[in-house]
Motif scaffolding. Structure first.
Motif, PDB file in Angstrom:
ATOM      1  N   LEU A 286       0.824  -1.220   0.000  1.00 44.34           N
ATOM      2  CA  LEU A 286       0.000   0.000   0.000  1.00 44.34           C
ATOM      3  C   LEU A 286       0.859   1.271   0.000  1.00 44.34           C
ATOM      4  CD1 LEU A 286      -2.848  -0.933   2.526  1.00 44.34           C
ATOM      5  CD2 LEU A 286      -2.680  -1.429   0.088  1.00 44.34           C
ATOM      6  N   LYS A 287       2.155   1.110   0.226  1.00 40.75           N
ATOM      7  CA  LYS A 287       3.039   2.287   0.351  1.00 40.75           C
ATOM      8  C   LYS A 287       2.966   3.123  -0.925  1.00 40.75           C
ATOM      9  CE  LYS A 287       7.708   3.259   1.970  1.00 40.75           C
ATOM     10  NZ  LYS A 287       8.937   2.616   2.456  1.00 40.75           N
ATOM     11  N   GLY A 288       2.734   4.416  -0.752  1.00 39.98           N
ATOM     12  CA  GLY A 288       2.745   5.334  -1.890  1.00 39.98           C
ATOM     13  C   GLY A 288       1.487   5.296  -2.738  1.00 39.98           C
ATOM     14  N   LYS A 289       0.521   4.479  -2.363  1.00 45.28           N
ATOM     15  CA  LYS A 289      -0.696   4.384  -3.193  1.00 45.28           C
ATOM     16  C   LYS A 289      -1.713   5.450  -2.775  1.00 45.28           C
ATOM     17  CE  LYS A 289      -0.899  -0.237  -5.074  1.00 45.28           C
ATOM     18  NZ  LYS A 289       0.478  -0.651  -4.916  1.00 45.28           N
ATOM     19  N   SER A 290      -2.529   5.851  -3.732  1.00 45.22           N
ATOM     20  CA  SER A 290      -3.607   6.800  -3.426  1.00 45.22           C
ATOM     21  C   SER A 290      -4.730   6.071  -2.699  1.00 45.22           C
ATOM     22  CB  SER A 290      -4.156   7.383  -4.733  1.00 45.22           C
ATOM     23  OG  SER A 290      -4.751   6.326  -5.466  1.00 45.22           O
ATOM     24  N   THR A 291      -5.698   6.839  -2.196  1.00 45.46           N
ATOM     25  CA  THR A 291      -6.788   6.236  -1.417  1.00 45.46           C
ATOM     26  C   THR A 291      -7.543   5.198  -2.244  1.00 45.46           C
ATOM     27  OG1 THR A 291      -6.978   8.376  -0.361  1.00 45.46           O
ATOM     28  CG2 THR A 291      -8.755   6.834   0.059  1.00 45.46           C
ATOM     29  N   TRP A 292      -7.854   5.545  -3.515  1.00 49.70           N
ATOM     30  CA  TRP A 292      -8.629   4.592  -4.319  1.00 49.70           C
ATOM     31  C   TRP A 292      -7.772   3.403  -4.766  1.00 49.70           C
ATOM     32  CZ3 TRP A 292      -8.011   9.763  -5.333  1.00 49.70           C
ATOM     33  CH2 TRP A 292      -7.172  10.104  -6.399  1.00 49.70           C
ATOM     34  N   GLU A 293      -6.462   3.642  -4.936  1.00 49.58           N
ATOM     35  CA  GLU A 293      -5.589   2.492  -5.267  1.00 49.58           C
ATOM     36  C   GLU A 293      -5.492   1.518  -4.089  1.00 49.58           C
ATOM     37  OE1 GLU A 293      -2.409   4.468  -8.443  1.00 49.58           O
ATOM     38  OE2 GLU A 293      -2.066   4.692  -6.289  1.00 49.58           O
ATOM     39  N   ARG A 294      -5.491   2.072  -2.883  1.00 46.15           N
ATOM     40  CA  ARG A 294      -5.448   1.202  -1.693  1.00 46.15           C
ATOM     41  C   ARG A 294      -6.707   0.356  -1.615  1.00 46.15           C
ATOM     42  NH1 ARG A 294      -2.133   4.166   2.944  1.00 46.15           N
ATOM     43  NH2 ARG A 294      -0.762   5.229   1.500  1.00 46.15           N
ATOM     44  N   ALA A 295      -7.851   1.003  -1.827  1.00 45.73           N
ATOM     45  CA  ALA A 295      -9.126   0.260  -1.767  1.00 45.73           C
ATOM     46  C   ALA A 295      -9.108  -0.867  -2.797  1.00 45.73           C
ATOM     47  CB  ALA A 295     -10.289   1.218  -2.013  1.00 45.73           C
ATOM     48  N   GLU A 296      -8.646  -0.531  -3.989  1.00 47.66           N
ATOM     49  CA  GLU A 296      -8.609  -1.541  -5.068  1.00 47.66           C
ATOM     50  C   GLU A 296      -7.675  -2.697  -4.701  1.00 47.66           C
ATOM     51  OE1 GLU A 296      -6.600  -0.467  -8.795  1.00 47.66           O
ATOM     52  OE2 GLU A 296      -8.417  -1.178  -9.782  1.00 47.66           O
ATOM     53  N   ALA A 297      -6.496  -2.359  -4.167  1.00 52.70           N
ATOM     54  CA  ALA A 297      -5.531  -3.401  -3.801  1.00 52.70           C
ATOM     55  C   ALA A 297      -6.111  -4.298  -2.708  1.00 52.70           C
ATOM     56  CB  ALA A 297      -4.235  -2.743  -3.332  1.00 52.70           C
ATOM     57  N   LEU A 298      -6.742  -3.674  -1.717  1.00 57.44           N
ATOM     58  CA  LEU A 298      -7.268  -4.470  -0.601  1.00 57.44           C
ATOM     59  C   LEU A 298      -8.424  -5.364  -1.047  1.00 57.44           C
ATOM     60  CD1 LEU A 298      -6.898  -1.765   2.167  1.00 57.44           C
ATOM     61  CD2 LEU A 298      -5.796  -4.009   2.153  1.00 57.44           C
ATOM     62  N   ILE A 299      -9.266  -4.830  -1.931  1.00 60.92           N
ATOM     63  CA  ILE A 299     -10.379  -5.670  -2.419  1.00 60.92           C
ATOM     64  C   ILE A 299      -9.824  -6.858  -3.209  1.00 60.92           C
ATOM     65  CG2 ILE A 299     -12.432  -5.715  -3.914  1.00 60.92           C
ATOM     66  CD1 ILE A 299     -12.901  -2.746  -3.054  1.00 60.92           C
ATOM     67  N   SER A 300      -8.686  -6.659  -3.855  1.00 60.74           N
ATOM     68  CA  SER A 300      -8.117  -7.756  -4.663  1.00 60.74           C
ATOM     69  C   SER A 300      -7.650  -8.932  -3.809  1.00 60.74           C
ATOM     70  CB  SER A 300      -6.942  -7.248  -5.514  1.00 60.74           C
ATOM     71  OG  SER A 300      -5.778  -7.105  -4.728  1.00 60.74           O
ATOM     72  N   ILE A 301      -7.438  -8.708  -2.500  1.00 57.53           N
ATOM     73  CA  ILE A 301      -7.016  -9.835  -1.636  1.00 57.53           C
ATOM     74  C   ILE A 301      -8.105 -10.227  -0.638  1.00 57.53           C
ATOM     75  CG2 ILE A 301      -4.530  -9.411  -1.899  1.00 57.53           C
ATOM     76  CD1 ILE A 301      -4.652  -8.125   0.962  1.00 57.53           C
ATOM     77  N   ALA A 302      -9.308  -9.630  -0.802  1.00 55.12           N
ATOM     78  CA  ALA A 302     -10.458 -10.043   0.034  1.00 55.12           C
ATOM     79  C   ALA A 302     -10.988 -11.380  -0.486  1.00 55.12           C
ATOM     80  CB  ALA A 302     -11.547  -8.978  -0.028  1.00 55.12           C
ATOM     81  N   HIS A 303     -11.768 -12.049   0.322  1.00 61.99           N
ATOM     82  CA  HIS A 303     -12.396 -13.303  -0.133  1.00 61.99           C
ATOM     83  C   HIS A 303     -13.317 -12.968  -1.312  1.00 61.99           C
ATOM     84  CE1 HIS A 303     -14.941 -16.833  -0.177  1.00 61.99           C
ATOM     85  NE2 HIS A 303     -14.085 -17.436   0.639  1.00 61.99           N
ATOM     86  N   PRO A 304     -13.289 -13.773  -2.405  1.00 57.48           N
ATOM     87  CA  PRO A 304     -14.088 -13.445  -3.596  1.00 57.48           C
ATOM     88  C   PRO A 304     -15.575 -13.229  -3.298  1.00 57.48           C
ATOM     89  CG  PRO A 304     -12.605 -15.274  -4.053  1.00 57.48           C
ATOM     90  CD  PRO A 304     -12.439 -14.951  -2.596  1.00 57.48           C
ATOM     91  N   ALA A 305     -16.095 -13.916  -2.297  1.00 63.42           N
ATOM     92  CA  ALA A 305     -17.531 -13.782  -1.990  1.00 63.42           C
ATOM     93  C   ALA A 305     -17.885 -12.378  -1.512  1.00 63.42           C
ATOM     94  CB  ALA A 305     -17.926 -14.812  -0.930  1.00 63.42           C
ATOM     95  N   PHE A 306     -16.900 -11.602  -1.092  1.00 59.72           N
ATOM     96  CA  PHE A 306     -17.202 -10.275  -0.531  1.00 59.72           C
ATOM     97  C   PHE A 306     -16.759  -9.133  -1.452  1.00 59.72           C
ATOM     98  CE2 PHE A 306     -16.984 -13.103   3.111  1.00 59.72           C
ATOM     99  CZ  PHE A 306     -18.131 -12.753   3.797  1.00 59.72           C
ATOM    100  N   ARG A 307     -16.126  -9.465  -2.580  1.00 60.08           N
ATOM    101  CA  ARG A 307     -15.534  -8.387  -3.383  1.00 60.08           C
ATOM    102  C   ARG A 307     -16.591  -7.441  -3.966  1.00 60.08           C
ATOM    103  NH1 ARG A 307     -10.697 -11.942  -6.124  1.00 60.08           N
ATOM    104  NH2 ARG A 307      -9.762 -12.452  -4.125  1.00 60.08           N
TER     105      ARG A 307
END
Ligand SMILES: CC(=O)SCCNC(=O)CCNC(=O)[C@H](O)C(C)(C)COP(=O)(O)OP(=O)(O)OC[C@H]1O[C@@H](n2cnc3c(N)ncnc32)[C@H](O)[C@@H]1OP(=O)(O)O
Length: 333
Positions: A286-307
């Motif tokens: 997440l280092k250096g990422k913008s707020t929306w890039e962080r959200a996108e990155a975190l959703i990419s490692i969430a369980h698929p059922a919750f994405r």
């Protein structure tokens, strides 16, 4: 009143497995009583690892109860997946800190079987997984710039075998917590790798590791200190690891990556210092990422059922924009 080893020939009582804040207690106490326990290992310093008889008011002799041991936590399949994603990011010569819980333990076990060499240790808690790595020839402490050649820790919690290892071992340095957890000391070593567990992470990248809503689960411990220290270390990386889901007390599957925390949930790491987050579905930086890039990155490692629901929440929170794309969300597990 503090438990110590019997007095040595220099008139000093050693604090054994828990150095932490014993010296600070003594400095502030009106009366100092030491309770002798011959079962305690003598943990060499370090710093502040003992008290001299001139600072002691009373000595109590007791039944020398065996000291508390803790079994290593059970490692699950999810722990192994997460550990693999972290170990891939570690280079030989790194200085390791493992937090409390089964995931950091899984990392230790995997390092023991890896090709990594010349690792160092500067940690708050010394656990059996360090012994496992040492016995596998992975730890030499030679590459550390600070306390070269020594395991540095403030307390040990594990098996009797671990306590036998640290007993009178000049390769181990027991230091008070203000030394082990100081930002300056942690970041004095290059390539610090800090690995800690979390309860939940929100879409802003804040990490909650102490409570779930108003339910207090644990304390801050050294998580903030080591994550921040690793951030400041040249080549350092801090990893926050968690399984993507948990089954709540009603038996329902819940995502541990959440849009926002419940009221009462404590922020242990602010988003400004959250570096890597790892679940069994992947590892994101997440280092250096913008707020929306962080959200996108975190959703990419969430369980698929919750994405899908996380994306909807991110849209509602106005941290999902045209730059974000459902297509970019990959399934790594
Ligand atoms: C000593 C030191 O300080 S070392 C340096 C690092 N220190 C720290 O990181 C301190 C803070 N961290 C910790 O204490 C631990 O790492 C924890 C608690 C975050 C995770 O440790 P683990 O042993 O893996 O925890 P585990 O998954 O068993 O969860 C602990 C409890 O929290 C509950 N929990 C975990 N996640 C959630 C969640 N998202 N929602 C609700 N409850 C949760 C679990 O159900 C469990 O409850 P139980 O005790 O009633 O069974």
């Amino acid at each position: 009143m503090l438990q110590t080893t019997p007095m040595d020939i220099h008139g000093r009582f050693n604090f054994g497995i828990a150095n932490s804040f014993q010296r600070a207690i003594i400095n502030n106490a009106k009366t100092v009583i030491v309770e002798i326990n011959t079962s305690l290992p003598t943990c060499l310093g370090g710093m502040n690892e003992s008290v001299h008889i001139s600072d002691v008011d009373y000595v109590v002799e007791t039944d020398n109860e065996p000291i508390m041991t803790m079994a290593s936590p059970m490692i699950t399949g999810v722990d192994r997946k997460v550990a693999r994603l972290i170990v891939e990011e570690i280079r030989s010569g790194a200085c390791i800190q493992l937090g409390i819980g089964s995931l950091p333990n899984a990392v230790g076990a995997m390092i023991a079987q890896s090709d990594l060499t010349d690792l160092g240790v500067h940690t708050e808690m010394l656990a059996d997984s360090y012994l496992e790595m040492f016995e596998a020839g992975k730890i030499t402490n030679h590459k550390k710039a600070l306390d070269t050649g020594k395991f540095v820790y403030t307390f040990a919690l594990g098996s009797q075998r671990l306590y036998d290892f640290i007993d009178n071992n000049p390769g181990c340095a027991s230091c008070s917590v203000d030394y082990t957890n100081s930002l300056r000391n942690i970041s004095a070593n290059d390539n610090v790798i800090s690995i800690n567990n979390a309860i939940e992470v929100d879409l802003y990248g804040q990490v909650s590791s102490e409570s779930a809503g108003y339910r207090q689960i644990t304390g801050t411990g050294g998580q903030f200190d080591f994550a921040y220290g690793a951030y400041h270390s040249k080549g350092g990386k801090s990893f926050i690891c968690l399984s993507s889901t948990i089954i709540d007390n009603t038996g329902k599957l819940q995502s541990r990556i959440r849009p926002v925390f419940d009221p009462g949930s404590i922020v242990t790491l602010p988003r400004t210092i959250t570096h890597y987050v790892v679940t069994e579905y992947g590892r994101v930086c997440l280092k250096g990422k913008s707020t929306w890039e962080r959200a996108e990155a975190l959703i990419s490692i969430a369980h698929p059922a919750f994405r899908d629901e996380l994306i909807k929440a991110a849209e509602h929170m106005k941290i999902w924009n045209k730059g974000n794309s459902e297509n970019k969300i990959c399934t790594a597990a």
